[in-house]
Structure formats: structure tokens, C-alpha cells
Scaffold this active site. Structure first.
Site, PDB file in Angstrom:
ATOM      1  N   HIS A 279       0.803  -1.210  -0.044  1.00 26.92           N
ATOM      2  CA  HIS A 279       0.053   0.084   0.017  1.00 26.92           C
ATOM      3  C   HIS A 279       0.805   1.304   0.020  1.00 26.92           C
ATOM      4  CE1 HIS A 279      -3.837   2.453   1.197  1.00 26.92           C
ATOM      5  NE2 HIS A 279      -2.720   3.285   1.669  1.00 26.92           N
ATOM      6  N   GLU A 280       1.740   1.368   0.759  1.00 27.06           N
ATOM      7  CA  GLU A 280       2.774   2.466   0.851  1.00 27.06           C
ATOM      8  C   GLU A 280       3.594   2.681  -0.248  1.00 27.06           C
ATOM      9  OE1 GLU A 280       1.982   4.744   3.247  1.00 27.06           O
ATOM     10  OE2 GLU A 280       0.657   3.515   4.324  1.00 27.06           O
TER      11      GLU A 280
ATOM     12  N   GLU B 110      -4.654   7.690  -3.079  1.00 28.21           N
ATOM     13  CA  GLU B 110      -5.180   6.431  -2.530  1.00 28.21           C
ATOM     14  C   GLU B 110      -5.526   5.597  -3.793  1.00 28.21           C
ATOM     15  OE1 GLU B 110      -5.857   5.072   0.575  1.00 28.21           O
ATOM     16  OE2 GLU B 110      -4.210   6.433   1.206  1.00 28.21           O
TER      17      GLU B 110
ATOM     18  N   HIS C  45       1.903   4.370  -2.950  1.00 31.17           N
ATOM     19  CA  HIS C  45       1.967   5.796  -2.743  1.00 31.17           C
ATOM     20  C   HIS C  45       3.422   6.391  -3.149  1.00 31.17           C
ATOM     21  CE1 HIS C  45      -1.618   6.812  -0.643  1.00 31.17           C
ATOM     22  NE2 HIS C  45      -1.251   5.867   0.392  1.00 31.17           N
TER      23      HIS C  45
END
Lengths: 500, 500
Positions: free
Chosen positions: A265-266, A295, A269
Site C-alpha cells: 500500500h505505502e 489512494e 504511494h
């Protein structure tokens, strides 16, 4: 002032801003990572001084004169310069619209409020927090009326976090979520339960750290420019420019999946940040354009990539190598099912892919009602609990795990929540669009994400903040945003997983 | 300007400076610890911008007016304010004495020189580095003549790093080192060799990290305010104020003693920093007063405390607990002997307690001759090698392990080296003074350093930069500095260790 000089000054101004933001970002990052425990007051000394310098740089008379001159001459500027001037002027005009004493009082209010929230949450004491929250909502309404007197205050703040967004778009989106996800979740809960036994157990830190690094390589992060640290809550931050980006994770020994998906997830980003064009560095166009688009990338990698069966199949040999005991007799298909298990829970940040948007929807509806004056702050806990019962079918036992769980409202972030859910939905439509030209499943199966990353870089990452989010969205999608992609994706996935 | 307002402005100026130094210090610290490998250019963008802001703050017209006003009214200031004004004015006047274009050219020279040195050192290529070094020595002479036309240039720089220091003091000190240590080393080399086998082997990182943390506690560091990280070269830095201090270490798996003494050495620096009075924070009086006094504290804990037999006896149970295999059959006395083994080596930073000052003496004599015009930069390698032969009795095989080993000269630090050796010598005399009222050995034996730390806090740490180093020294010692304490300490220790 000559145009040539003004363009130089514009560049210098942005270079300075990026250096100050490097400093501020790093002091904050350090506070969450390496700093000794009792040094918060030291950071509280330095950060306001550096923030004040940023405020002077962005709103001082020289800056006003420069930006107004450039704005008058915008026809002679490049597309990038025009957008830089636009963004800097927008910030400037917002601050100019608010009386300085009210702005400073608001900043003090946020510091106090954050402190009170930190004590109120573990003590299950909403009453002590409510007066601060009331003042914050009041300030948000007031500031909106100063900056945009003709606009609905909640619409103003939605648009601040995501230019182009408004209540009408959100209402349509959440109506689709409600009518699609609520019955789907009900069906999932009535089906035979999915087992997540294989991701629970004892997974030592050292091996989980190695898994994290190998996942970073696998999704194509350049570890020369992207660092990994451990923090209480995972996050991503770029320091000074997209040439230096940090992600963090939190390793739980008893659950191998938390850090795994947190890193991806990170990592999403970080791919977005580091994928910006080099010439955006040290300008205000560097970095992601909005929270929703951010997101959309993090959840793209976390959910549409990493929670897919082909991806799990591709990384499973590494997982088995690191945890041979724990994975004995486990198939990639069982692991895939385990990491996709859905069920209603109380805490948003720990929610699964299916229920996540329902948590967000609760917050959206409540903050909209408070901003419209239809709900009093003191009535938030009861309204919160009622919506959790309605959408997720569960009883909230206390405010600690209810209305007090998030830091956002107490930090002045009203109008921010919808982007968490919208990002997921954008991601689903991006994936459909990408699949028109990229065989994503084949890429995952052979463990090569470079065509996927190249597509995202070409269509999204390279632009930084050059295009407003809704414009970028239309460019990528070649048409309007349609939440149907997201709902259909969830239906197909959970129908398959739960054999509905 | 009213006096009251000026005193407020003095406080604000220093608060701002500490915030900028927090930022600069942290960006540098981050570069050595957590930052991804390929992010140096990003820091090279931000640091000059923030340094420029510091330069403006310390030398801008408002600051000049403020400090001159306060200096004229110094009779009405407190002792601390007078010292703050003195230190700020000193810095200001030094910068004002140098033509700005020469100063900027010098800063550029240092950047280039550092880059050339980094390539010349591994390539054993002194010739490529020599032209830069010549320019640096020239600039040091020129700047000294601008700032203090009547002073010997080398004396000027000695005094800059250690107010009150000059060639006469250094000559006396190094003469004592030469006549005491050179023959002592010869005798040690002729005695039966000390075995260091027990500190060599395989000592895993995790256990060495635990040892490091337990040593921090043992010497009385407050880990709520002092952090530990891993770096290539160990160092200590305070960020923003002495309320947040970081030490670093480098763990070598094959040698348990390197990190052990490195942690205690840096821990000594950190005790000094964090031991400052609270009201020094966010002023220019915060932190150690000079490099010599700083080294007197780091070497005090490293050598006089941690390399003593009572200390080794007190921590040995922990070492044996962490490394039961490696320490099987090893006595504390053997461990003590091993960590005190002395022998001539090529590299200053890895030198033992006995030979360390000889390495420094070589550098002192050479830089003094270059500054006096008695030695050409191109002749430095030959002169270096001759002195290593004379003092340490060894042949230098190449410039990589010879004249090119240190970064100091290429970084413009001329006149800095003597403080490394002086610090050790001050420490020996401090210890003698402390023992007049504190039973240090008894403290070590019962593992309680608090009386030792209390003495250092009372006499040294609490003052920060309030007293100039030579004045502080006289206050602590109750008389003049006498290198005899240091020489006698070494003689006694090595006579016992080597049974001379």
C-alpha cells in the site's frame, strides 16, 4: 520587474519552499521513527519557527507582488509555470481571506484539540472532546464562508482536498456503494466462512523485514530512492523532492499479512511520488495531486495487484522460503483466500477491502450532516453507532472504538474522508482501462510489474500536480468516473471467493 | 530600540537559529543513518538554502544593529546574555572581515576539494588532491590575516577551535607527549605481547546492539533523550537543543570491543551535551564549549572509565551473558588486557589509547609547518611518512593509509587536530581532580556512575558554552593544565599491563 527575473524568482521561491518542507517533513518523520521518546517538546520548539518561515515565504508582500505580476503575464508562461502560479496564488488567497487572529486562534485550537483527543480516546470520554470538535466545525464553516461566500461550506472543503469534488458526486458514489456493498457483505456473512488460519501464528520480525524488502523490489520501487522504516502507523512521505521518499510499516509477529499489504500500500504511494517527471522536483508541482489520486495508486497496488491470485502465486515461493514451518501444507490459493477474508469490524484502518468503503461512508454522512447544521456534535456518538449497525450490522461497544477512533476531525480534516473510498473506486476503473492494453495477469504471473508501472507512469505519475485531479481522472479514463467498475469488481471477487 | 525589546529579540534570534540548526543537523544525521543511498543530491539542494537563511540571520543588518546595541549596553545584561552577545558578535565580525566573494569562493572550494579527496584517497593519488589543499591552506592564511592581522595565522586558527589555545601551549604539550610516550611505546613493544584473542571472533549484531543499550544505561545516559543508530563512522549530534541527542556506533561482527568503546566514547559526548543546564536550550550557549573539552569527556568515559579494570569487572557479567560461547574461560582481567593492547598502527581513528596522541602529533607538526611556510603541500607525504617512522616506528606503505586518510584538511579544518590529543590529557587531570573527592574505583566496582556524573555535571556539563574553554579548565582544575597527569597515567597503566 522583468518577466525573465520574475520567472527566476518563481523558481527560487519554490526551491526555498521545498527546502523548508524537507526540514519540516524530516523532523516529523524522525519523530515517528528514530527520535528518542521524550523529545517531542524539542520538535514543538523548531517546527513552528520553520512553519512561520514558510508562511512568510508563501504570503509575504514580495511573494504577493511576484505572483500577481506573473498571473497578469500568464499568457507568456509555460503550462507548468501557469499551474505553479495558480497553486501558489490559490494558497495565498485562501490565507488572505482569513483574518490573521482567527487563523492563529485556529492553529492553537488544533494543538489543544489534538492533545485532548489523545487523552479522550483511551478514556472513552467523548464529552471532554466535544467542545473542541464543535469549535473546529464552526471554524471550518466560517473559513469556508470567508474564502467562498457563495459556496456550500462542505462542498468548499471537499473541493479543497480534491479539486472538482462536491457533495453531488459523493452522494452518487456512496449511493452506489450502499446499494452494492451492503447486500454483498450480507451475502458474504451468510456464506461458508473463509479460513485465515494460515496468516496467523508466529512470524519473526527479521523474516518479515526481508519479506518487506523483497516486496519493494517486486513492485518495482527503487530502493536507492525509497527507504523503509518501522512506525506505529504506516505512512509515506517525500522529503524535499520525489528523489527521496520514505515508506514505513508496522510488523505484527502474530499476523504475516498486515505488514505485507501495508508495504505494498505505502509502496503504491511511493511509486506515484517517485514516478514524477524529474523537472517537477523542487517545484510545487512535485508529488501526488490529491489524496484520492494518491489512494487510487496505493489501493491499486494493495488490492487490485497484491490481493489478486496471480500476484499471490508469484510471491508465495518467497513467503514459503522465509516461513517454511508456518507455510507447511498451505497452497497459494489458501493464502489468497486468507488475505481476502471479509467481515464487519469496528476499526477503519484495520478493515478489509470489502467493508472499507462502508467505514468511510459513515464518516462522510456524519460530517456532511454536521456541516449542514442537521446534526449537533454532541449527537455524533449515537449517530455513529446507528450507522455502524445499519451498514456493517455491528454494535459499537464504546466511543474509543467508535467515534473517537480517528484523529482526522480533531486535526481539522473535515471533507477529507471521502477520498479514501473514492481512491479505491478510481483504482478499479484504472485497472479496467489498463487491461485494454496491458495483460496485467500475465505480468503478475511472470513476476514482472514493469508494464503495469510504465502504464501508471505514462498516464498518472509523471504529471505530479500538473493537472487538477478531476481533469487527470478524465484524461486517464477517457470519460467520466463510474463507480460501477468498483462495485462489479467487488461482486466478482467475493462471489468467487465465497462461492456465492 | 529599548533594552527590554532588544533582550527579547536576542532570545528570538537564538530560538530561530536553533530551529534552523535542528533542521540542518537532522538532514545531515539522516543522510548518515536512515536516508536511501542515492539521495545525497536531494540534501545538497536543501542544505545550502537553509544555511543561507542561517547566514542571513547571523549577519543581516537587523542582527548587526541588535548585537551592537546590546554590546553597548552590556553592563545591564546578565552574565549569560553577555556571553551570548559576545559569541554572536565574534562570529559576525569574523564573517564581516572576509570579502564576501572570497568567502563564497572558499565554500565552493571546500565542496570541490571534498569531492576530489573522496576520489584521491582510494586511488592513492595525492597529486590530484594537492592543488586543492594548497588553495585551502592559502585561504586559511588569508582569512586569518583579515580577521587578526597581528596574530600568527596558525595561532589564529588554534584559538578559533579552542579559545585561549596557541602554538606555545601545544608545543609544550606535544614535547611532553614525545618525551613520555615515544619511549614508553618502545618499551611496550619490547615486552611480552598482550593477547587480544578473546575480543576477536564472531559476535552477532543483535547481541552487540543489546550490549550497546545496556552500556548506555550503565554510564547513565537518559535514553528518553539520547538515541542510538548505526553509521559507517560513529559520531554524536544534538538536534535543536541538548534535549535531543543522538549517538551512533558501527558494529563489527569480528571484534566485540570496537562498538563497545565507541558507544562509551560517543556516550561521553552525549553526557556532556545532555548535562547542560535546561535554560541554555535554544540559545548559543547550549552544547559543548570546544572540541578539546568535548574530547576530554568522551575520552574520560572511553579510557579512564571504561578501559579501567573495575569497570570491565562491573560490565563483564553482561558481556558473558550475551556471549557465553565466546567468553568461555575468559576472565575479566584477560578481557581488560585485551581491550588495552597497544601497538603502532597506520590509522588514527583505529589507534589505541597509548599511540593515539602520536598520530595527532604528526598532524600538528605538519600543519604548523605548512602554515608557517616551512613545508610545501607537495612535500606533505614524505614528511608524513618520516614522522610516522620517527614516532611510531612504522613504514607507511601508501598515501591512502598515510597523508590522505583524514578528511579534515580537505574540509578546511586546519588547527583542529590538537584538540583530539589535548582532550585526552585534560581528561587525565580531571580524573585526578575528581578523585580528590570521589572514590571513582568504588563507584565503578558497585556499578554506580552517578557520583562521577554528578561531579562532571557540577564542574563542566552544566555550563555549556558559558565560560571560554581555557577559563573552564582553570576553574575545574583549580590551577593550570599540566600534561604530566596524562603521561604518568599512561606510564602507570602500561607498566602494570605489560609488567614493565
Amino acid at each position: 520587474m522583468t518577466l525573465e527575473q520574475a520567472r527566476k524568482d518563481l523558481k527560487t521561491l519554490q526551491a526555498k519552499l521545498s527546502a523548508y518542507r524537507h526540514a519540516l517533513g524530516l523532523i516529523s518523520y524522525d519523530g515517528s521513527t528514530a527520535a528518542p521518546k521524550q523529545t517531542a517538546s524539542n520538535r514543538a520548539h523548531s517546527m513552528p519557527i520553520l512553519s512561520e518561515a514558510v508562511y512568510q515565504l508563501t504570503t509575504g508582500p514580495e511573494t504577493v507582488a511576484l505572483l500577481e505580476f506573473l498571473d497578469e503575464n500568464r499568457a507568456a508562461l509555460t503550462e507548468k509555470e501557469r499551474r505553479q502560479v495558480f497553486l501558489l496564488l490559490k494558497d495565498l488567497r485562501f490565507h488572505a481571506s482569513i483574518p490573521l487572529d482567527e487563523f492563529l486562534a485556529y492553529r492553537r485550537l488544533l494543538v489543544e484539540s489534538d492533545d485532548v483527543w489523545h487523552r479522550a480516546k483511551p478514556a472513552n470520554d467523548f464529552a471532554s472532546f466535544a467542545p473542541y470538535l464543535e469549535k473546529i466545525f464552526d471554524a471550518k464553516k466560517r473559513f469556508a464562508s470567508y474564502a467562498a461566500p457563495d459556496k456550500d461550506p462542505y462542498d468548499f472543503w471537499l473541493n479543497e482536498y480534491e479539486a472538482g469534488l462536491n457533495t453531488a458526486v459523493c452522494d452518487r458514489f456512496f449511493a452506489a456503494v450502499r446499494s452494492g456493498v451492503v447486500p454483498l457483505l450480507k451475502a458474504v456473512m451468510e456464506a461458508e466462512p473463509v479460513s485465515d488460519a494460515c496468516i496467523l501464528g508466529d512470524f519473526p520480525e527479521k523474516e518479515q523485514e526481508e519479506l518487506a524488502r523483497s516486496l519493494m523490489d517486486f513492485i518495482g520501487l527503487d530502493r536507492g530512492h525509497v527507504g523503509l522504516s518501522a512506525t506505529e502507523h504506516p505512512f509515506t512521505t517525500s522529503l524535499g523532492s520525489h528523489f527521496d521518499t520514505r515508506i514505513t510499516t508496522h510488523i505484527y509477529r502474530e499476523n504475516v499479512s498486515y505488514s505485507l499489504f501495508s508495504v505494498v500500500h505505502e509502496g503504491g504511494h511511493a511509486l506515484y511520488e517517485t514516478g514524477g517527471a524529474d523537472d517537477l522536483a523542487y517545484t510545487v508541482l512535485d508529488g501526488g495531486v490529491s489524496m484520492s489520486i494518491h489512494e487510487s495508486q496505493s489501493r491499486f497496488y494493495e488490492n487490485y495487484i497484491a490481493r489478486s491470485l496471480p500476484f499471490v502465486r508469484a510471491v508465495f515461493p518467497k513467503i514459503r522460503e522465509l516461513f517454511p514451518q508456518q507455510m507447511r501444507g498451505v497452497s497459494p490459493e489458501q493464502f489468497w483466500a486468507a488475505v481476502n477474508k471479509a467481515q464487519p469490524t469496528l476499526i477503519r484502518t484495520k478493515a478489509d477491502e470489502l467493508t472499507y468503503s462502508l467505514h468511510v461512508m459513515v464518516r462522510y454522512e456524519l460530517e456532511k450532516r454536521v456541516m449542514a447544521g442537521d446534526l449537533a456534535v454532541r449527537d455524533l456518538p449515537a449517530a455513529w453507532n446507528a450507522l455502524y449497525k445499519e451498514y456493517l450490522g455491528i454494535d459499537v461497544p464504546d466511543d474509543t472504538r467508535g467515534v473517537l477512533q480517528d484523529s482526522h476531525w480533531g486535526g481539522g480534516m473535515v471533507g477529507y474522508f471521502p477520498s479514501y473510498a473514492l481512491g479505491s473506486a478510481y483504482g478499479a476503473q484504472f485497472m479496467a482501462r489498463m487491461k485494454e492494453t496491458v495483460d496485467v495477469d500475465a505480468c503478475l504471473e511472470r513476476g514482472d510489474l514493469s508494464p503495469v508501472n510504465a502504464w501508471n507512469r505514462e498516464h498518472i505519475w509523471q504529471y505530479g500536480k500538473l493537472y487538477p485531479p478531476q481533469e487527470l481522472l478524465e484524461r486517464v479514463l477517457g470519460g467520466p468516473f463510474d463507480p460501477g467498475y468498483y462495485i462489479r469488481y467487488l461482486e466478482e471477487k467475493y462471489r468467487k471467493l465465497c462461492r456465492l
